[in-house]
Design an enzyme around this catalytic site. Structure first.
Site, PDB file in Angstrom:
ATOM      1  N   GLY A  51     -52.482  99.118  60.182  1.00 57.54           N
ATOM      2  CA  GLY A  51     -51.793  99.872  61.214  1.00 57.54           C
ATOM      3  C   GLY A  51     -51.139  98.991  62.251  1.00 57.54           C
TER       4      GLY A  51
ATOM      5  N   SER B 176     -40.056 107.885  62.301  1.00 60.17           N
ATOM      6  CA  SER B 176     -39.801 109.240  61.809  1.00 60.17           C
ATOM      7  C   SER B 176     -40.043 110.254  62.922  1.00 60.17           C
ATOM      8  CB  SER B 176     -40.695 109.556  60.606  1.00 60.17           C
ATOM      9  OG  SER B 176     -41.960 110.018  61.014  1.00 60.17           O
TER      10      SER B 176
ATOM     11  N   ASP C 247     -51.789  91.984  66.640  1.00 56.97           N
ATOM     12  CA  ASP C 247     -52.617  93.019  67.263  1.00 56.97           C
ATOM     13  C   ASP C 247     -54.027  93.023  66.686  1.00 56.97           C
ATOM     14  OD1 ASP C 247     -51.682  93.880  64.816  1.00 56.97           O
ATOM     15  OD2 ASP C 247     -51.003  95.844  65.506  1.00 56.97           O
TER      16      ASP C 247
ATOM     17  N   CYS D 251     -50.836  97.990  56.099  1.00 54.92           N
ATOM     18  CA  CYS D 251     -51.574  97.219  55.106  1.00 54.92           C
ATOM     19  C   CYS D 251     -52.500  98.147  54.328  1.00 54.92           C
ATOM     20  CB  CYS D 251     -52.397  96.120  55.787  1.00 54.92           C
ATOM     21  SG  CYS D 251     -51.409  95.015  56.824  1.00 54.92           S
TER      22      CYS D 251
END
Length: 662
Positions: A78, A375, A105, A2
């Site tokens: 996050g 990644s 979360d 975000c």
């Protein structure tokens, strides 16, 4: 993933909602799914949020969010991968089972802050994050950032208003913002190609260091910054408590740690995939994803037609072996060049790692299919992957035997002869030398080497090797270079070898300020969330306990990590020379980018703008165009600043107003 923004001001305003909307609008790309605003006009505080829905897509995950008893209000960017474990800890408190409104979360964090305390909850959290937390009881604002710096957070006082945001463009939406370029930061940018924390391109605006909490209030304008996790301490403690067990056990333990980190980061309520270059790091992540997935993992690769820049064929081979659902796209020069005009807006402050171009393109490709992508970033810094580590060590071993005064004299002797003269002598000698002994552009190489042979320490030598402009303050008008963790403020790093020191310094600087910045802005520019399993702090802490001989063995980097990968992918698909994720900037500057670059490097323009002494820049540009020397890195730094400056207009005028230059 975000975006967040906000302010704390001594001024009471009846337009707080309008200001928050103005700050949030420029970062809509970070959160295209929803927007939220909260303010307390008496306290002078406002919080804005843009949401990319990944966990708990319902209204229960909407932000800004208030804690159960109403003490705290938060905006959060996050993911907390272990937030269910934190919930279990909260439910086990003597107060009994907590009633949860949803399964986000963010709610977990807020409840933890209220029941366990802010620092205790952050210390329990495994994840990537940045947040701003308003405490109604104490009237204090707390900013927090994850341990390794995956998520960005800028802050600073502008007059009587404290501004903060995920990106600088959010802060520019507030009328208190004064856009004054910091010329010292500009010198740092020319040296590194990025601006290292805590500096930013603007005077008075800083980056919150990774692993930190900042507390500020109207009564306490001086920000109090504390560390809840230190990469320096992790490196020192790891080397002091080195793993001494069998190699096979180390391979097993590394695989378990990575498998768990990957498994936690695969949790999402939206489609998920991974970047795959076919190298060691990304192949390891994808292999461990596929072992935990009941269906083919979606993988993505960008390819280039230019020889020496393409790894797509290797990625395809790995994808076929693992059975992933693979998507590749070969980029034309025209497609890549079209991205360049978007770079200033994407990166928000000057940034000159040219792999920003393929990183955005692969993010854009992935976003057509998924919302989250894992990644392989971080593997080089943890497992000794960069060639420069070995190069610096070998050079310093040889140089340190020669007294410093003698090395200084040698450097002076080399530079007293022009590169042109050295090249002429080399060309004259080529007819008498075997082909294997001929050195192209000898003068260029000798002058570059002269810049490092007079180094006073291995740290000094390393700084020279990673610097693009060796003396940037001689180019920037009025830009004395401030101290950084690489120069003038280097941590002690007690007990570390020269190679381990380089790895630690990269973990502290290059990783968060270049690699993670590049990935965050590129991915967020495509509204894609990226996750980095290697940077689970438990993996980082354990990797630092490994002896260097398990990372670098017989000249092969990432040795232990390769042993994990070879359990899943045949050696012959992986073992090949390392190729950087780059683009042929050197040739493009002489070809399709030449007109664009010439306009930005025009001498009269440089003089008028007043940031650079033009002489060195023009000399390098002319030498590059002629093919006499390759100055792509130095020129790209200048060009990225010039393009950024042009996109911003006249930044040094009226506070809060970005007036376009006439």
């Amino acid at each position: 993933m975000c975006g967040l923004a906000g302010f704390l001001s001594f001024r009471q305003s009846d337009s707080a909602d309008r200001l928050l909307r103005a700050m949030a609008a420029p970062i809509t790309h970070r959160g295209p799914d929803a927007a939220g605003y909260w303010h307390d006009d008496v306290a002078g505080v406002g919080l804005a949020h843009r949401r990319l829905s990944v966990l708990d897509l319902s209204e229960a995950g909407h932000q800004p969010m208030q804690s159960p008893r109403g003490r705290f209000v938060i905006v959060f960017n996050g993911e907390i991968y272990n937030h269910h474990d934190i919930r279990n800890s909260i439910n086990a408190l003597p107060s009994g089972m907590h009633t949860w409104r949803g399964h986000s979360d963010t709610e977990t964090l807020l409840t933890g802050f209220e029941k366990l305390g802010v620092e205790a909850t952050v210390a329990m959290s495994v994840g990537m994050f940045a947040f701003a937390l308003w405490d109604r009881e104490t009237s204090t604002l707390t900013l927090g950032r994850d341990r390794l710096g995956e998520k960005p957070l800028y802050y600073g006082w502008q007059g009587d208003t404290f501004l903060f945001g995920s990106e600088l463009k959010a802060m520019r939406g507030h009328p208190a913002f004064t856009a004054t370029i910091d010329r010292g930061s500009l010198s740092l940018f020319l040296r590194h190609g990025y601006i290292p924390a805590p500096y930013s391109i603007y005077a008075g605006i800083a980056k919150l260091p990774p692993g930190s909490l900042l507390v500020v209030s109207r009564q306490q304008r001086e920000s109090a910054i504390s560390r809840y996790w230190s990469a320096t301490a992790v490196a020192e403690n790891g080397v002091a408590n080195c793993y001494a067990g069998p190699i096979e056990h180390a391979v097993d333990e590394l695989e378990v740690l990575l498998r768990n980190a990957v498994g936690q980061q695969m949790v999402a309520d939206v489609p998920l995939g991974a970047f795959l270059s076919g190298g060691v790091d990304s192949s390891t992540i994808v292999a461990l994803m596929q072992t935990q997935s009941s269906r083919p993992v979606k993988t993505f690769t960008i390819g280039f037609h230019e020889q020496g820049y393409n790894e797509a064929e290797h990625a395809m081979a790995v994808a076929k072996h693992l059975g992933t659902e693979h998507t590749e796209h070969y980029v034309t020069a025209q497609e890549a060049l079209a991205i360049i005009e978007r770079l200033p807006a994407l990166y928000d402050e000057p940034f000159a790692d040219s792999s920003q171009i393929p990183t955005f393109l692969v993010s854009q490709l992935a976003r057509h299919h998924v919302t989250v992508s894992l990644s392989g970033d971080g593997g080089d810094e943890l497992f000794c992957g960069y060639n420069r580590y070995q190069l610096t060590q070998k050079l310093w071993r040889k140089l340190s035997f020669v007294p410093l005064p003698a090395r200084r004299l040698l450097a002076l002797a080399i530079t007293s002869v022009s590169p042109d003269a050295w090249n002429w002598m080399a060309n004259a000698a080529d007819s008498f030398l075997p082909k294997a002994l001929r050195i192209a552009q000898l003068g260029d190489k000798l002058h570059k080497g002269a810049g490092v042979i007079a180094s006073e320490s291995a740290d000094d030598l390393y700084l020279g090797l990673v610097s693009q402009w060796q003396d940037p303050s001689s180019v920037v008008i009025g830009g004395p270079e401030p101290s950084t963790l690489l120069h003038g403020n280097t941590p002690a790093l007690n007990g570390l070898s020269d190679v381990e020191r380089m790895m630690a310094l990269d973990l502290l600087t290059y990783l968060p300020d270049d690699i993670l910045t590049k990935v965050d802005r590129a991915a967020m520019g495509a509204s894609l969330e990226t996750r980095v399993p290697f940077l689970d702090h438990r993996v980082v802490e354990w990797a630092w306990r490994l002896p260097l001989g398990m990372k670098m063995r017989e000249g092969q980097s990432k040795w232990l990590l390769r042993q994990v990968l070879h359990r899943h992918v045949p050696r012959e698909l992986i073992e090949r020379p390392k190729v950087g994720f780059g683009v042929p900037i050197d040739a493009w500057l002489r070809g399709p980018l030449r007109t664009w670059a010439e306009a930005l490097l025009d001498e009269s323009r440089l003089v008028k703008e007043g940031y650079f002494h033009p002489a060195q820049i023009r000399q390098k540009w002319e030498e590059h165009l002629s093919g006499y020397r390759n100055w792509q890195h130095q020129l790209w730094n200048i060009l990225m600043f010039q393009a950024w400056l042009e996109s911003q207009g006249d930044l040094t005028k009226t506070p809060g107003t970005l007036r376009m230059a006439s």
